[in-house]
Motif scaffolding. Structure first.
Motif, short mmCIF file in Angstrom:
data_model
loop_
_atom_site.label_atom_id
_atom_site.label_comp_id
_atom_site.label_asym_id
_atom_site.label_seq_id
_atom_site.Cartn_x
_atom_site.Cartn_y
_atom_site.Cartn_z
N VAL A 96 -2.27 -27.94 16.94
CA VAL A 96 -3.04 -26.71 16.79
C VAL A 96 -2.39 -25.67 17.71
O VAL A 96 -1.55 -26.03 18.53
CB VAL A 96 -4.54 -26.90 17.19
CG1 VAL A 96 -5.19 -27.99 16.34
CG2 VAL A 96 -4.70 -27.23 18.68
N TYR A 97 -2.77 -24.40 17.58
CA TYR A 97 -2.24 -23.38 18.49
C TYR A 97 -2.88 -23.53 19.87
O TYR A 97 -4.07 -23.86 19.98
CB TYR A 97 -2.50 -21.97 17.94
CG TYR A 97 -1.42 -21.52 16.98
CD1 TYR A 97 -1.32 -22.10 15.71
CD2 TYR A 97 -0.48 -20.56 17.34
CE1 TYR A 97 -0.31 -21.72 14.84
CE2 TYR A 97 0.53 -20.17 16.47
CZ TYR A 97 0.61 -20.75 15.23
OH TYR A 97 1.63 -20.38 14.37
N GLY A 98 -2.09 -23.29 20.90
CA GLY A 98 -2.59 -23.38 22.27
C GLY A 98 -2.64 -22.01 22.93
O GLY A 98 -1.91 -21.09 22.55
N ILE B 247 -4.70 -29.52 29.29
CA ILE B 247 -3.48 -30.31 29.10
C ILE B 247 -2.27 -29.50 29.60
O ILE B 247 -2.17 -28.30 29.34
CB ILE B 247 -3.29 -30.68 27.61
CG1 ILE B 247 -4.46 -31.57 27.14
CG2 ILE B 247 -1.96 -31.38 27.39
CD1 ILE B 247 -4.41 -31.91 25.66
N VAL C 73 -3.96 -36.09 35.46
CA VAL C 73 -3.54 -34.91 34.70
C VAL C 73 -3.16 -35.34 33.28
O VAL C 73 -2.59 -36.41 33.07
CB VAL C 73 -2.36 -34.19 35.40
CG1 VAL C 73 -1.14 -35.09 35.52
CG2 VAL C 73 -2.00 -32.90 34.65
N ALA C 74 -3.49 -34.50 32.31
CA ALA C 74 -3.13 -34.75 30.91
C ALA C 74 -1.79 -34.07 30.63
O ALA C 74 -1.64 -32.88 30.88
CB ALA C 74 -4.21 -34.20 29.98
N ALA D 71 -2.36 -25.49 28.45
CA ALA D 71 -2.79 -24.88 27.19
C ALA D 71 -3.88 -25.69 26.52
O ALA D 71 -3.64 -26.81 26.07
CB ALA D 71 -1.61 -24.72 26.23
N SER E 211 -6.63 -25.63 23.22
CA SER E 211 -6.58 -25.02 21.90
C SER E 211 -7.05 -23.57 22.01
O SER E 211 -7.94 -23.25 22.80
CB SER E 211 -7.46 -25.81 20.93
OG SER E 211 -8.77 -25.99 21.47
N ILE F 144 -5.28 -38.60 22.91
CA ILE F 144 -5.25 -38.68 24.38
C ILE F 144 -5.37 -40.14 24.81
O ILE F 144 -6.32 -40.83 24.45
CB ILE F 144 -6.37 -37.84 25.01
CG1 ILE F 144 -6.27 -36.38 24.56
CG2 ILE F 144 -6.30 -37.94 26.55
CD1 ILE F 144 -7.33 -35.46 25.16
N PRO G 267 -13.41 -38.33 29.83
CA PRO G 267 -12.56 -37.16 29.67
C PRO G 267 -12.51 -36.63 28.26
O PRO G 267 -12.45 -37.38 27.32
CB PRO G 267 -11.18 -37.68 30.06
CG PRO G 267 -11.40 -38.99 30.72
CD PRO G 267 -12.73 -39.50 30.31
N MET H 162 -14.38 -35.08 26.41
CA MET H 162 -15.07 -35.48 25.24
C MET H 162 -16.50 -35.02 25.13
O MET H 162 -17.42 -35.77 25.03
CB MET H 162 -14.93 -36.98 25.12
CG MET H 162 -13.49 -37.40 25.27
SD MET H 162 -12.14 -36.50 24.71
CE MET H 162 -12.17 -35.54 23.54
O1 TXA Z 1 -3.06 -31.06 20.52
C1 TXA Z 1 -3.53 -30.71 21.60
O2 TXA Z 1 -3.77 -31.53 22.50
C2 TXA Z 1 -3.81 -29.22 21.81
C3 TXA Z 1 -2.48 -28.46 21.82
C4 TXA Z 1 -2.66 -27.00 22.13
O3 TXA Z 1 -1.62 -29.08 22.74
N1 TXA Z 1 -4.54 -28.99 23.00
C5 TXA Z 1 -5.86 -29.30 23.11
O4 TXA Z 1 -6.43 -28.88 24.30
O5 TXA Z 1 -6.49 -29.85 22.24
P1 TXA Z 1 -7.99 -28.84 24.52
O6 TXA Z 1 -8.13 -28.26 25.89
O7 TXA Z 1 -8.65 -28.13 23.42
O8 TXA Z 1 -8.40 -30.32 24.58
C6 TXA Z 1 -7.90 -31.15 25.61
C7 TXA Z 1 -8.84 -32.22 25.97
C8 TXA Z 1 -10.10 -31.64 26.57
O9 TXA Z 1 -11.20 -32.12 25.87
C9 TXA Z 1 -10.07 -32.09 28.00
O10 TXA Z 1 -11.33 -32.44 28.46
C10 TXA Z 1 -9.12 -33.29 27.98
O11 TXA Z 1 -8.22 -33.01 26.97
N2 TXA Z 1 -8.41 -33.35 29.26
C11 TXA Z 1 -7.48 -32.52 29.72
N3 TXA Z 1 -7.10 -32.84 30.96
C12 TXA Z 1 -7.80 -33.93 31.30
C13 TXA Z 1 -7.88 -34.72 32.48
N4 TXA Z 1 -7.16 -34.47 33.55
N5 TXA Z 1 -8.73 -35.77 32.47
C14 TXA Z 1 -9.48 -36.02 31.39
N6 TXA Z 1 -9.47 -35.29 30.25
C15 TXA Z 1 -8.64 -34.26 30.20
#
Ligand code: TXA
Ligand code: MG
Length: 315
Positions: free
Chosen positions: A26-28, A55, A108-109, A131, A133, A173, A214, A216
């Protein structure tokens, strides 16, 4: 502004501004992950709660490993197989990653997006990009530059247009707890492909409120109309007189106008279904429907990721 100029994106990112970028999922909404100022504006523009971490995107496994304090063998195998690609690894964070990015979590993701434009962008920057979404928090993720412009256009100085997203659902993830591999979000890499490589995994279902589980938050990807999951033909009689839309895998119904029906893949192709899901939901959303009835796909391959998004839209 929508455009394809990498130089414009680079200049803005170097000044701690945010830019929307294409990925295969998806777009970030991207900003310098090492800049608290850039990261703070991402949260603000998305209206995203600060407890929901971001992420971090980079261009190679070598760079990625610099942002993690440790890189377990299973993680390395997954990275070698699926990166660049729709996989995000949750690893112990290196000190250089700001706490704001991880919402205070010690993990970190990390992900390497498989899109030529954004890979080239990342290669030309000497910092990684945080980034999420590029949608307002809780709404459907964008799979075209125009989707981003429709909702956040007036708040983002530049949207890098890389065409429609090839995968169409977010990354899978994966993290590790006490030697166990855990999938926290079903996404573009099917669970079956992960288990084929590293053996059994635990799949964690999303929780409604616990930010420590995480990624979710349960209600998500939500269109304006109420979404109900079930058998379309059985449910339809209960909604007579209302403006009804449907989301189905393969079959149309004679009981509704064609434009009220999102048929994800008449051929029964999971990848096509995933690719079309979010754009289709946006189109249904524009029809001002009273209700959307959604039928789940078979629970296999990318069908699982699609079902996960449908369930969250209905939550
Ligand atoms: O495909 C994707 O992953 C897209 C593109 C843009 O890369 N990004 C994405 O980001 O879906 P977002 O922020 O919409 O979803 C990322 C998920 C979030 O639900 C967040 O809680 C989880 O990843 N997340 C990020 N960093 C985390 C961390 N350190 N620990 C646990 N969960 C984490
Ligand atoms: Mg999101």
């Amino acid at each position: 502004m929508i455009g394809t100029a990498l130089s414009a994106a680079i200049e803005l990112l170097r000044r701690d501004e945010v830019v929307a970028v294409p990925t295969e999922t998806v777009y970030g909404l991207a900003g310098n992950a090492l800049s608290p100022r850039a990261v703070a504006s991402i949260f603000e523009i998305k209206n995203r709660p600060r407890f929901d971490p971001l992420i971090v995107h980079t261009s190679s496994v070598e760079r990625l490993s610099q942002y993690a304090a440790a890189f377990p063998a299973a993680a390395r195998r997954l990275a070698e197989q699926f990166m660049p690609g729709p996989l995000t690894l949750l690893l112990d964070k290196a000190a250089i990653i700001p706490d704001l990015v991880t919402a205070g979590s010690p993990r970190v993701a990390l992900r390497i997006p498989n899109h030529p434009l954004t890979l080239s962008l990342l290669q030309q920057l000497d910092f990684p990009l945080a980034a999420p979404s590029a949608n307002p928090f809780g709404y459907i993720s964008p799979t075209t530059a125009q989707h981003v412009a429709d909702q956040l256009g007036d708040q983002i100085p530049y949207i890098l247009d890389g065409g429609p997203c090839r995968v169409g659902v977010e990354s899978t993830i994966v993290g590790f707890e006490d030697g166990q591999t855990v999938i926290y979000r079903k996404g573009g890499v099917p669970v079956e492909e992960i288990t084929a490589l590293i053996g059994p995994v635990q799949v964690r279902e999303h929780s409604t409120s616990n930010p420590n589980a995480p990624g979710m938050l349960k209600s998500h990807y939500a269109p304006g109309a109420k979404v109900v999951i079930g058998n379309v033909e059985e449910l339809l009689p209960g909604y007579e007189g209302q403006r009804v839309g449907v989301i189905r895998f393969r079959k149309t119904t004679a009981k509704l106008p064609a434009e009220h029906q999102l048929i994800l893949s008449p051929q029964g192709d999971f990848a096509e279904a995933a690719r079309r899901l979010f754009a289709g939901m946006r189109q249904l959303d524009a029809l001002q429907l009273d209700i959307i009835l959604a039928e789940l796909l078979p629970e296999e391959g990318l069908g699982r990721a699609v079902n996960d998004r449908l369930r969250r839209a209905a939550a």
